[in-house]
Design a protein around this motif. Structure first.
Motif, PDB file in Angstrom:
ATOM      1  N   GLN A 205      21.682 -21.785 -72.847  1.00  0.00           N
ATOM      2  CA  GLN A 205      21.630 -21.941 -74.135  1.00  0.00           C
ATOM      3  C   GLN A 205      21.924 -20.567 -74.784  1.00  0.00           C
ATOM      4  N   ARG A 208      27.893 -17.809 -74.948  1.00  0.00           N
ATOM      5  CA  ARG A 208      29.070 -17.967 -75.824  1.00  0.00           C
ATOM      6  C   ARG A 208      30.282 -17.192 -75.173  1.00  0.00           C
ATOM      7  N   GLY A 209      31.028 -17.965 -74.854  1.00  0.00           N
ATOM      8  CA  GLY A 209      32.207 -17.028 -74.189  1.00  0.00           C
ATOM      9  C   GLY A 209      31.986 -16.322 -73.081  1.00  0.00           C
ATOM     10  N   ASP A 211      29.856 -13.587 -73.460  1.00  0.00           N
ATOM     11  CA  ASP A 211      28.491 -13.266 -73.917  1.00  0.00           C
ATOM     12  C   ASP A 211      27.438 -14.063 -72.989  1.00  0.00           C
ATOM     13  N   LYS A 212      26.807 -13.460 -72.409  1.00  0.00           N
ATOM     14  CA  LYS A 212      25.802 -14.072 -71.442  1.00  0.00           C
ATOM     15  C   LYS A 212      24.723 -12.911 -71.095  1.00  0.00           C
ATOM     16  N   PHE A 326      21.275 -14.088 -78.571  1.00  0.00           N
ATOM     17  CA  PHE A 326      21.696 -14.137 -77.417  1.00  0.00           C
ATOM     18  C   PHE A 326      20.631 -14.014 -76.253  1.00  0.00           C
TER      19      PHE A 326
END
Length: 332
Positions: A205, A208-209, A211-212, A326
């Motif tokens: 969840q 994003r791309g 981004d983790k 994030f």
């Protein structure tokens, strides 16, 4: 007020100034989260103002003018400015070092005074560092709301309500972090047999791309459960940065990412019990004031009715976030 032995007073001042020159580095190097933020360049001083402003970028669906089109179709040029700022209060911390007139007489030689001050400085430094390191995991409401706003405020157990950085999470969904409860969302309490599945469920969840989360910080209980879940495959330690810096560290491989899993419990258990934070440290900042970053505050202080002097070491600033969405937390 002048002291009979000004040389002693000068020794006190210069010794404290020398020791505090390294304190900011010592604090950041001895906390896994702050160390990672420093490595990212996210320990950023601010110079003034009544609040700390943290720029954010977000998508406002009511003003988003991005769309597909065909040929000569008229394009929308309505205002689209998804750039704003969250604001955070300036918090202050201080620790005192004192020395009495009797102690100055008993330790009148330069070396003796330095030895005495070194011990007291070490205690004051440790107390200040431990207090800030512990408050990093809390929500800022402690000590009548004077504490810094830590992870419990940035990444709360209930992320769909409350105000953080001046932005109402109930109104703006982009400002909500994620939370996964073992009992509520997973169906049973977190254990060694299910913790990896719960970590996977939360991690997916937060991506994003590119981004983790890159850092997972946990308390004693969840670190132990994760360690037990790994023992059968012996994937125990991380030989890279975090472990090399002396932190108890494991690795998490899941949801297409590799993250350090750091214990910030141990003696004193700084991290809140039964919490595991998934942090994308790109969006977290430690913001000390440029003139109050673990430095002496003011001059010597002497009480009118006591034969003693006191020096203060102080820090002012806060921890901020530009993207709590994030990050997430695994809870009971």
């Amino acid at each position: 007020m002048a002291f009979a032995n000004s040389a002693i007073s000068d020794i006190i001042a210069t010794n404290i100034q020398s020791r505090t020159g390294e304190l900011a580095d010592n604090v950041t190097n001895n906390n896994a989260l702050l160390r990672r933020l420093k490595e990212r360049g996210n320990v950023k001083t601010f110079s003034g103002g009544n609040v700390i402003l943290q720029e954010i970028m977000y998508n406002d669906s009511t003003t988003d003018n991005t769309n597909s089109y065909s040929g000569y179709e008229v394009l929308s040029t309505s205002q689209n400015s998804p750039i704003s700022a969250a604001q955070f209060g300036i918090t202050q911390y201080a620790s005192a070092i004192s020395i009495s007139g009797l102690e100055m007489i008993q330790n009148s030689g330069k070396e003796a005074i330095i030895d005495l001050l070194d011990g007291r400085m070490s205690v004051a430094e440790a107390q200040l560092a431990n207090r800030i390191s512990g408050d990093i995991y809390l929500d800022g409401t402690g000590n009548a709301g004077k504490n810094l706003t830590g992870l419990a405020a940035a990444i709360p157990d209930a992320p769909s309500s409350g105000t953080y950085g001046g932005i109402n999470r109930a109104t703006y969904s982009f400002w909500r972090s994620e939370a996964f409860s073992g009992v509520t969302d997973g169906g049973s309490a977190v254990s060694a047999s299910n913790i990896q599945a719960y970590m996977d469920a939360l991690a997916v969840q937060l991506i994003r791309g590119n981004d983790k989360p890159d850092l997972i910080v946990t308390d004693n209980n969840y670190y132990k459960l994760y360690l037990q879940s790994l023992q059968s495959i012996q994937r125990i330690t991380d030989s890279s940065g975090a472990a090399g810096a002396g932190f108890a560290s494991l690795k998490y491989y899941g949801a297409g990412m590799a993250s350090d899993v750091i214990l910030d419990g141990g003696i004193g258990n700084a991290a809140t019990a039964n919490h595991m934070w998934f942090l994308n440290t790109k969006y977290l900042m430690f913001r000390p004031h440029k003139d109050r970053n673990f430095v002496p505050i003011g001059g010597e202080r002497q009480a009118v009715n006591q034969d003693a002097i006191v020096k203060l070491i102080g820090w002012a600033g806060n921890m901020t976030s530009s993207g709590p969405q994030f990050c997430g937390v695994l809870i009971a």
